[in-house]
Design an enzyme around this catalytic site. Structure first.
Site, mmCIF file in Angstrom:
data_model
loop_
_atom_site.group_PDB
_atom_site.id
_atom_site.type_symbol
_atom_site.label_atom_id
_atom_site.label_comp_id
_atom_site.label_asym_id
_atom_site.label_seq_id
_atom_site.Cartn_x
_atom_site.Cartn_y
_atom_site.Cartn_z
ATOM 1 N N SER A 1 1.856 35.842 55.153
ATOM 2 C CA SER A 1 2.666 35.610 53.958
ATOM 3 C C SER A 1 2.984 36.954 53.309
ATOM 4 O O SER A 1 3.628 37.795 53.928
ATOM 5 C CB SER A 1 1.943 34.648 53.010
ATOM 6 O OG SER A 1 2.807 34.184 51.997
ATOM 7 N N ASP B 1 8.377 26.206 58.113
ATOM 8 C CA ASP B 1 7.867 26.870 56.915
ATOM 9 C C ASP B 1 8.837 26.638 55.757
ATOM 10 O O ASP B 1 10.001 27.031 55.825
ATOM 11 C CB ASP B 1 7.723 28.371 57.193
ATOM 12 C CG ASP B 1 6.915 29.092 56.120
ATOM 13 O OD1 ASP B 1 6.921 28.634 54.968
ATOM 14 O OD2 ASP B 1 6.297 30.125 56.445
ATOM 15 N N HIS C 1 3.854 26.604 56.138
ATOM 16 C CA HIS C 1 3.542 28.020 55.916
ATOM 17 C C HIS C 1 2.183 28.419 56.485
ATOM 18 O O HIS C 1 1.985 29.558 56.885
ATOM 19 C CB HIS C 1 3.594 28.326 54.418
ATOM 20 C CG HIS C 1 3.534 29.785 54.102
ATOM 21 N ND1 HIS C 1 4.358 30.722 54.701
ATOM 22 C CD2 HIS C 1 2.752 30.486 53.238
ATOM 23 C CE1 HIS C 1 4.085 31.917 54.223
ATOM 24 N NE2 HIS C 1 3.117 31.809 53.342
#
Length: 725
Positions: free
Chosen positions: A595, A670, A702
């Site tokens: 991320s 995602d 995600h």
């Protein structure tokens, strides 16, 4: 004699065996999706409060714990509960671990499954109440009125205590969303309905996202793949419009708060009026609603009170502005012993602290101050008129529990002053149970008397990794790139570490807002993958750079309008530190993150290709103009107002710099960092002639869920084994 010699040589042989003769970890042991993961977690207890009585909730029974002796007395069993309620396919209770006790003065336990929610009197063995609407989404039950708010077919409903259903909306749809979290879960928002204390009024969000662009997600699993678009407001583009309604059970009518209406169009942003509504709170009498309102620039925050019966604005009680951003995260809380005063949290003096105001908006006092952060307000001790909080006052990487006297401001430490404590307060605030850990303590649980500070140990967990070859976990401090600020790091070394050898080293990085990696908890808060890698002969290094949490406003806001730059400077100071260590092989340095950490992995690799031989970037942001409005514009402003910052942080133009081996991994679906990021970077690499590797997880969002996480971490590990070892 021969037997004695045999035993002697056997003893010598056993003493000479390497530590590797102990058990080695697998990812099935270490990863949360692994088949043996639950067996290697520290022992725990499931606890809850029944007023001031402490209850242990196990699978098969609930027990009352004597807070002075620790003695347990069984209240009821799972078998008894199912007998008392006449359990059938709808009402059958499978375990008691989620049992709650909503009424301090009544022997009532609340139990439920996906089909039913039931209140049982465990003294008379009777069902005293059962809902009639279980199975719907976003259920929000009020214990006082026993009314429930819920969503059905996009519409918001309330069922009263008698089970009568009231439909509040008719225009709900995918584009008009009621009673659910708004603003992409930013600003401390995690739900969309808010009951008044007496349960007679319900405040709720209405979100119109018809003007928000769809991101074209696709479900590949049907025979013909199906289109499943996701409303995704990108920085500088159209955001959704939110309003707040208030439904009154007694009148069966809804009013909407007369909030200001701000433009949300990317080309004509009116930043003078608030568009973000957050941290909804009720007055104790349920007649007034309080809410923080924040403009789109997120630099002008106001606390507003509204009349719940008319929706009319009453007053602006507080205003906070900034040349960077203001981030309201906590609703106000009224003092239980003074309904005219409330507690407010703000980091306006540089750190998150507590302030007391009255209902007219007059500041009574700043209750706490200093170079530390109030991390959580647990509640109030009504008898002593104190507030129970956790702070990092003792150490920036600790979480400790304090009582704050409202009259004097005096803070009293209520735990041992070490480690990471996560307490839960009883209803009166006179007791709390405390799950805590330290770097060498897997988990302890105490129950503590707030007045005396005396604690009773309920659980001392043994090391669940006993018998395994455990790495060496270390903690230290280096200076940030500014030469002044202390940064905390964790280092994980192989169990058989030899300082005369050279080791491949992997930097694990996150570095973004509202997160930290280093903490004074078990193994210094190490991730299990680090243990797995250290077992394979790597050194792992983890540094919390400026921009991460729990260090105050200026520490966090140092990255404003230039994400990735200050963070990279600090991480490179970590690299300098590593290079100075004789046992770190500076020719075999890798980096990995997910991320924001994926963004940092690529930022480091592409800006310093001479340093990093291998990298694995998971779910990485590539260009902040593709990230969501609320988060992206808080830290970067809009692409229109900060083109230089967006250009500097974008990784597209740096694709040509790739020299080492790079693997990019994403969830194919995602909905946080949409696949456009990864795919656009791949396109940039094709045009630049550089050669990253790429892997996608179909159907995953995600973060990889379940056993897919084991596959993911084996893949990450193998990439370093193939190219860094």
């Amino acid at each position: 004699m021969m037997k004695t010699k045999f035993l002697f040589f056997l003893t010598l042989l056993m003493l000479s065996l390497p530590m590797s003769a102990q058990k080695l970890f697998t990812l099935e042991d270490l990863n949360f999706g692994g088949t043996n993961y639950h067996n290697l977690q520290p022992q725990n207890m499931w606890l809850t409060w029944w007023g001031d009585e402490l209850i242990q909730t196990d699978v098969e029974e609930c027990s009352l714990i004597d807070k002075k002796t620790g003695k347990k007395t069984r209240l009821f069993t799972l078998e008894e509960i199912n007998q008392w309620i006449g359990a059938d396919d709808v009402k059958f209770v499978r375990h008691l671990m989620n049992a709650t006790f909503p009424y301090a003065d009544k022997p009532i336990v609340a139990l439920g499954n996906r089909k039913a929610f039931i209140l049982v009197d465990f003294k008379t063995h009777e069902t005293v109440w059962q809902d009639s609407i279980s199975g719907q989404t976003a259920n929000d039950w009020n214990k006082t009125s026993r009314a429930t708010a819920y969503i059905k077919d996009h519409q918001l409903f309330v069922a009263d205590a008698q089970g009568k259903e009231h439909q509040l909306t008719t225009d709900g749809s995918r584009e008009i969303v009621y009673g659910q979290s708004v603003h992409r879960n930013e600003f401390g928002i995690h739900k969309g309905t808010f009951w008044s204390p007496d349960g007679q009024r319900l405040a709720f969000y209405r979100m119109d996202q018809s003007m928000v662009t769809d991101y074209p997600q696709v479900d590949i699993f049907p025979r013909s793949a199906t289109y499943e678009p996701d409303k995704y407001p990108m920085a500088g583009m159209n955001a959704h419009i939110v309003t707040v309604g208030v439904y009154d059970i007694n009148t069966n009518k809804t009013v909407y708060l007369k909030t200001p209406k701000g433009s949300v169009c990317g080309d004509s942003v009116d930043t003078s009026t608030p568009i973000y509504f957050t941290n909804i709170a009720w007055a104790p009498d349920g007649k007034t609603l309080y809410m923080f309102e924040l403009n789109r620039d997120q630099n002008d925050c106001r606390l507003i009170s509204y009349d719940a019966s008319t929706g009319q604005k009453i007053a602006e009680l507080y205003r906070e502005t900034s040349n960077k951003y203001v981030e309201p995260l906590h609703p106000i809380q009224f003092l239980p012993w003074n309904g005219n005063q409330f507690l407010m949290q703000s980091q306006r003096d540089g750190y998150n602290h507590l302030y007391i105001y009255n209902k007219e908006g007059k500041l009574i006092k700043q209750l706490t101050r200093g170079s530390f952060v109030i991390q959580e307000v647990l509640g109030f001790n009504k008898k002593q008129k104190s507030i129970i909080v956790t702070t990092n006052e003792a150490n920036p990487i600790q979480h400790n529990t304090y009582a704050i006297d409202v009259k004097t401001g005096k803070r009293t430490l209520l735990d041992n002053g070490r480690g990471s404590h996560h307490p839960a307060l009883s209803e009166s605030g006179q007791w709390f149970y405390d799950r805590f850990t330290e770097p060498d303590v897997p988990r302890n649980i105490d129950v503590t008397n707030v007045k005396t500070g005396k604690a009773l140990r309920l659980l001392t967990a043994e090391d669940p990794w006993k018998g395994y070859t455990q790495p060496i976990y270390e903690n230290g401090i280096i200076k940030a790139a500014d030469g002044v600020t202390d940064l905390y790091y964790r280092m994980v070394k192989p169990y058989d570490f030899d300082p005369t050898k050279k080791y491949p080293t992997v930097i694990y990085v996150y570095g973004g807002p509202h997160a930290h990696n280093v903490e004074a908890s078990w193994h210094w808060h190490s991730r299990s993958w680090e243990t797995y890698m250290a077992q394979k002969g790597y050194i792992l290094f983890i540094l919390d750079n400026r921009g991460s949490e729990n260090r105050g406003r200026d520490f966090e806001q140092a990255t404003f309008r230039q994400l990735g730059q200050i963070e990279m400077q600090d991480q490179m100071k970590g690299v300098d530190y590593l290079k100075a260590l004789p046992y770190v092989d500076s020719n075999r340095m890798g980096v990995h993150g997910w991320s924001f950490g994926g963004f940092m992995t690529l930022t480091l690799m592409l800006n310093h290709p001479e340093v990093f031989k291998v990298g694995v970037a998971g779910g990485p942001v590539i260009d902040w103009k593709w990230y969501e409005v609320m988060y992206g514009e808080r830290y970067m402003d809009t692409p229109q107002t900060n083109p230089e910052g967006y250009a500097k942080s974008s990784l597209l133009s740096k694709a040509k710099n790739l020299k080492g081996k790079l693997q990019i991994i994403t969830g194919y679906n995602d909905n946080t960092v949409v696949p456009q990021h990864c795919l656009s970077f791949l396109d940039a690499c094709i045009k630049a002639g550089t050669q990253p590797d790429f892997f996608a997880y179909p159907g995953e969002e995600h973060n990889m869920r379940g056993h897919a996480s084991v596959h993911l971490h084996e893949r990450i590990t193998q990439y370093f084994e193939d190219y860094l070892k």
